[in-house]
Design an enzyme around this catalytic site. Structure first.
Site, PDB file in Angstrom:
ATOM      1  N   GLY A  71     159.587  57.565  22.812  1.00 47.98           N
ATOM      2  CA  GLY A  71     158.709  56.406  22.712  1.00 47.98           C
ATOM      3  C   GLY A  71     158.118  56.271  21.319  1.00 47.98           C
ATOM      4  N   THR A  72     157.785  57.396  20.718  1.00 47.02           N
ATOM      5  CA  THR A  72     157.194  57.374  19.384  1.00 47.02           C
ATOM      6  C   THR A  72     158.161  56.746  18.383  1.00 47.02           C
ATOM      7  OG1 THR A  72     155.918  59.353  19.909  1.00 47.02           O
ATOM      8  CG2 THR A  72     156.194  58.838  17.566  1.00 47.02           C
ATOM      9  N   ASN A 150     147.704  54.795  28.441  1.00 48.96           N
ATOM     10  CA  ASN A 150     148.098  56.099  28.976  1.00 48.96           C
ATOM     11  C   ASN A 150     146.922  56.920  29.508  1.00 48.96           C
ATOM     12  OD1 ASN A 150     147.961  55.791  26.000  1.00 48.96           O
ATOM     13  ND2 ASN A 150     147.843  58.014  26.016  1.00 48.96           N
ATOM     14  N   GLN A 178     154.102  53.510  29.307  1.00 50.50           N
ATOM     15  CA  GLN A 178     153.459  53.880  30.567  1.00 50.50           C
ATOM     16  C   GLN A 178     153.657  52.826  31.661  1.00 50.50           C
ATOM     17  OE1 GLN A 178     152.286  56.742  31.387  1.00 50.50           O
ATOM     18  NE2 GLN A 178     152.012  57.742  29.405  1.00 50.50           N
ATOM     19  N   SER A 198     160.157  55.099  27.169  1.00 50.79           N
ATOM     20  CA  SER A 198     160.471  56.512  26.947  1.00 50.79           C
ATOM     21  C   SER A 198     160.987  57.151  28.227  1.00 50.79           C
ATOM     22  CB  SER A 198     159.204  57.230  26.476  1.00 50.79           C
ATOM     23  OG  SER A 198     159.430  58.613  26.370  1.00 50.79           O
ATOM     24  N   HIS A 200     161.054  60.422  29.344  1.00 53.58           N
ATOM     25  CA  HIS A 200     160.405  61.523  30.070  1.00 53.58           C
ATOM     26  C   HIS A 200     159.182  61.106  30.869  1.00 53.58           C
ATOM     27  CE1 HIS A 200     156.989  62.730  27.264  1.00 53.58           C
ATOM     28  NE2 HIS A 200     157.633  61.860  26.516  1.00 53.58           N
ATOM     29  N   THR A 236     174.452  60.514  15.978  1.00 54.95           N
ATOM     30  CA  THR A 236     175.244  60.674  17.208  1.00 54.95           C
ATOM     31  C   THR A 236     174.326  60.625  18.423  1.00 54.95           C
ATOM     32  OG1 THR A 236     176.862  61.970  16.001  1.00 54.95           O
ATOM     33  CG2 THR A 236     176.867  62.217  18.411  1.00 54.95           C
ATOM     34  N   CYS A 324     141.803  68.850  21.332  1.00 61.32           N
ATOM     35  CA  CYS A 324     141.257  69.859  20.432  1.00 61.32           C
ATOM     36  C   CYS A 324     141.985  69.735  19.100  1.00 61.32           C
ATOM     37  CB  CYS A 324     141.487  71.233  21.033  1.00 61.32           C
ATOM     38  SG  CYS A 324     140.650  72.506  20.136  1.00 61.32           S
TER      39      CYS A 324
HETATM   40  N1  PLP Z   1     153.147  55.392  24.022  1.00 57.00           N
HETATM   41  C1  PLP Z   1     152.447  55.742  25.095  1.00 57.00           C
HETATM   42  C2  PLP Z   1     151.571  54.730  25.757  1.00 57.00           C
HETATM   43  C3  PLP Z   1     152.525  57.037  25.602  1.00 57.00           C
HETATM   44  O1  PLP Z   1     151.822  57.385  26.670  1.00 57.00           O
HETATM   45  C4  PLP Z   1     153.369  57.973  24.946  1.00 57.00           C
HETATM   46  C5  PLP Z   1     153.434  59.359  25.403  1.00 57.00           C
HETATM   47  O2  PLP Z   1     152.475  59.897  25.920  1.00 57.00           O
HETATM   48  C6  PLP Z   1     154.093  57.543  23.836  1.00 57.00           C
HETATM   49  C7  PLP Z   1     153.954  56.253  23.391  1.00 57.00           C
HETATM   50  C8  PLP Z   1     155.008  58.462  23.095  1.00 57.00           C
HETATM   51  O3  PLP Z   1     156.173  58.686  23.839  1.00 57.00           O
HETATM   52  P1  PLP Z   1     157.109  59.947  23.496  1.00 57.00           P
HETATM   53  O4  PLP Z   1     156.405  61.145  24.027  1.00 57.00           O
HETATM   54  O5  PLP Z   1     158.387  59.673  24.206  1.00 57.00           O
HETATM   55  O6  PLP Z   1     157.261  59.982  22.034  1.00 57.00           O
END
Ligand code: PLP
Length: 385
Positions: A71-72, A150, A178, A198, A200, A236, A324
């Site tokens: 997602g990032t 999130n 999310q 994303s 996972h 790849t 933290c």
């Molecule tokens: N955006 C949101 C709203 C998320 O909750 C998260 C992960 O917690 C991400 C982006 C990032 O996703 P990833 O962990 O696949 O990089």
């Protein structure tokens, strides 16, 4: 010891059906999808099938989906693409409650000469749409607003924002990491230009994501390399995970409604019982417009980290709104943006459920958490007594 996992907004268990379909790609079908031979070509065909399934969950066309590593990466790619495609524009808009994948990218860009507007939220985590609208200028290149938060689960008015931006020459990106699999998402109905998801978070493996890019949107790749993803993302392919993402999207799409009714029922029971049994506890976020499986509860006068440690002793995995960082306990930027009072912001816990949670899990937590909070309050220097 029993494990009760209620941290599904952090990550989810890979679904058994997903695991089953991806395993052969490590041993039997290990060809490179770009190869000329049919051993690799078959894998390329399977990726195409996965792309169709990912597209289907948001009602996009398969050609509008680019696979990424997470997602990032999708969020970073979307924003950087606009910055690079329209370099003459120097202003972007995000919100104060974005995930760091968007928030920190926005802050990074300020060091590169980009002006950043972060739209505030109210005490229920709802976006100030007037502020967003008033912030738009001819210099604004992209608006990036998450579909659902999130930490609190609050759902944002993506449709209204899309409508607001329609006549403007601005790219609209939404981080739907999310939201996917939890609420219906239809890019034919809602006019977003780019959307991140994303794997996972929806029972696919870690390390795979996707970026939807509406046909006709100017795009500049983040990862430059080979011709993979029709030149939009070199490297790849993470074949097994892409196949897994396809399967996870198929499962999520087919079970969206019934699954989320069940999850919401469990979440509501957990929340109601906690609020009933524990005085000075309160829910953060707009309870009428939330993801079905998320609840963020503040327990006044206690530290979230202490609660988590004690929950952990019972095998209960949740998360706190605090992080933290560099030795100091920083309260969540989301709860701070919502103006959650000092006495409550430090004691916030997020419980996030998935298809794997059961009524027994919920009873297990309900039976243990009042004792934990009582014990901590007895020790707390912030205790009001
Ligand atoms: N955006 C949101 C709203 C998320 O909750 C998260 C992960 O917690 C991400 C982006 C990032 O996703 P990833 O962990 O696949 O990089």
């Amino acid at each position: 010891m029993k494990t009760v996992y209620v941290d599904n907004n952090a990550t989810t268990r890979v679904d058994d059906a997903v695991l089953k379909v991806i395993t052969p790609y490590f041993s039997d079908y290990y060809g490179n999808p770009s190869s000329m031979h049919s051993f690799g070509g078959q894998v390329g065909h399977d990726i195409r099938k996965a792309r169709e399934k990912v597209a289907a969950i948001i009602n996009a066309d398969p050609e509008e989906i680019v696979f990424t590593s997470c997602g990032t990466e999708s969020d970073n790619t979307a924003i950087m693409s606009v910055i690079n495609s329209v370099p003459q524009k120097k202003h972007i808009i995000i919100t104060r409650v974005e995930h760091p994948a968007v928030k920190n990218m926005g802050e990074y860009l300020t060091k590169k000469g980009i002006r950043l507007t972060s739209v505030p939220v109210d005490n229920m985590g709802r976006l100030d749409l007037d502020y967003l609208y008033d912030s738009l200028t001819d210099d604004t290149s992209v608006v990036s607003v998450m579909w659902a938060n999130n930490e609190t689960g609050v759902i944002f008015p993506v449709e209204e924002i899309a409508g607001m931006l329609k006549e403007k020459n601005v790219v609209f990106h939404t981080d739907a990491v999310q939201a996917i699999g939890k609420v219906p998402v239809d890019v034919k109905k809602i006019n977003v230009d780019m959307l991140s998801l994303s794997g996972h978070k929806i029972h696919a493996p870690k390390g795979v994501g996707a970026l939807y890019i509406r046909r006709g949107t100017r795009f500049s790749p983040f990862m430059v390399g080979g011709h993979q993803e029709t030149g939009r993302r070199g490297g790849t392919e993470n074949v097994a995970s892409i196949i897994g993402l396809g399967k996870a999207c198929e499962l999520a799409k087919n079970h969206l409604e019934d699954e989320n009714i069940k999850i919401k029922k469990l979440r509501d029971r957990l929340e109601t019982e906690i609020l009933k049994r524990i005085p000075e506890s309160l829910v953060n976020g707009d309870i009428n417009n939330r993801l079905p499986g998320t609840t963020n509860i503040s327990f006044k006068y206690v530290e979230g980290e202490a609660i988590l440690l004690m929950l952990n002793e019972y095998g209960i995995c949740a998360s706190s709104g605090s992080a933290c960082t560099s030795g100091s306990l920083e309260p969540s930027h989301v709860l701070r943006a919502m103006g959650v009072p000092y006495t409550a912001v430090h004691g916030s816990i997020r419980f996030s459920l998935s298809r794997y949670n059961t009524e027994d899990d919920i009873e297990y937590i309900i039976e243990r958490i009042p004792g934990i909070i009582n014990r901590l309050r007895d020790m707390s220097p912030f205790n009001k007594e």
